[in-house]
Design a protein around this motif. Sequence first.
Motif: not given
Lengths: 95, 384
Positions: B233-234, B237, B277-279, B281-282, B285-288
């Motif tokens: 998960n982000f 990460r 990747y500075p931020a 995704p909400p 938006l990018v699926p798992s």
Amino acid sequence: MAVQVQVTSVIQKVVDGQRQLDAEGLNVAELIDDIERRYPGFRAQLMDEHGQLHRFVNIYLNDEDIRFMQGAATALSDGDCVSILPALAGGCHLP
Amino acid sequence: MPVSIYIPGPFRRLTHNREYVSVEGTTVAEVLDAVNARYPGFDMLVYNRERAIPAHINIYVNNQEIHELDGTATALQDGDQLAVIPAVAGGAGAPGNGAVPASAALTPDEVMRYSRHIIMNQVGPGGQRKLRNAKVLVVGAGGLGSPVAIYLALAGVGTIGIVEFDTVDLSNLQRQLLHQTADVGKRKLQSARETLAAYNPHVTIVGHEAPLTSDNAFDIIPQYDIIVNGADNFATRYLVNDAAYLSGKTLVDGSILLFDGQATVFKPGSGCYRCLYPAPPPPGLVPSCAEAGVLGAITGIVGSIQATEVFKQVLDIGEPLVGRLLLVDALTMEFRTMKLRRDPECPLCGEHPTVTTLIDYDQFCGSPPLVAPEPEPAAVGGDS
Ligand SMILES: [Zn+2]
């Protein structure tokens, strides 16, 4: 300018599942407009409503990140390759 | 029953310089208590505040680390030999398997086991000792963490830390090599320990059975030389990225989705995940992988690449995947690399950093916090 566009993972679904397509444009913004005309919804994957590129999607001209060039204004030449690469979370299960 | 316990050098000031102490006890815990009764203060050296054995201490019963047995509940027989071996900071102390000094020659068994590595002049016996002394943290024992941890264990990386708090689910088995059908429902960390011990009983597996958070990351990450990211998960990460950078550690990053993989190595000063990747995704938006799917074998490709980069770092050979983002497309079977630069504006590693300590990553990523399931007393989870 005829440019080859390589699309990765989740963005493929908005271009009919293609991994690679040809598009035209003098710069990256025009290229995105060209694809948007054929595949509505494409632009929203890359930019917000103000035309600002998302910070979790990288666009490479050949092997260079356009953020370190002129962003969406980066000029294109015939035969260039543009790659579009969203961040991936990685391992697998929690959304 | 009388049991002999070896007291390591740094602890002998308590035991009036005795190297061996003989006490009564039927389990490891009873023996430790008996030593403490005789030499008050011993407790403080071998237990942390949660009264668990901290990660830097290994306890052996007849040369077997108690993590591989029943932890401090391990039953003892008359005449058993216990040894308490702390990791020693700075070079020639106890390496991964504790009892062997870092500079010790390889045993005949090690020479045989690792012969296909040792025979290559980029490795040699010296390289194999470097691997034995290496401490590598693997974040996640899932799709990517599995091949990474397995290849590190096979190669004799002496200390492998694993951060994982999940349990094995049937849907994991399509790709997560550490876990098998009989492991469904088991703690992933326990399953990983068993698999890795079966592959190579000579490496030490240190379990961190909790979600990695801003509160514990600085307790865990600085204990290791190299960090491998297999987070799913982000939030984790970005947390691992920031904690590794702020601890001055090399981070071997990998991620996968569908038929695609990405891998790179961040060395402090050469760019970081925020430069890439500075931020995040909400959410949504990018699926798992659970939502979009993932090819099982791509985890093996990307995980093997991550393990390879770890070896190169430990052995200091070849050209590391630093400053380059490797893209793998399993459908076209094309491997491409993109340039990855340090962003002077990066809030973490740029010229004017604004992220100077760990933040609230769930808030940063707009995701609900990870919640650990109820801990099971039976699971021996190293520290944390
Ligand atoms: Zn950075």
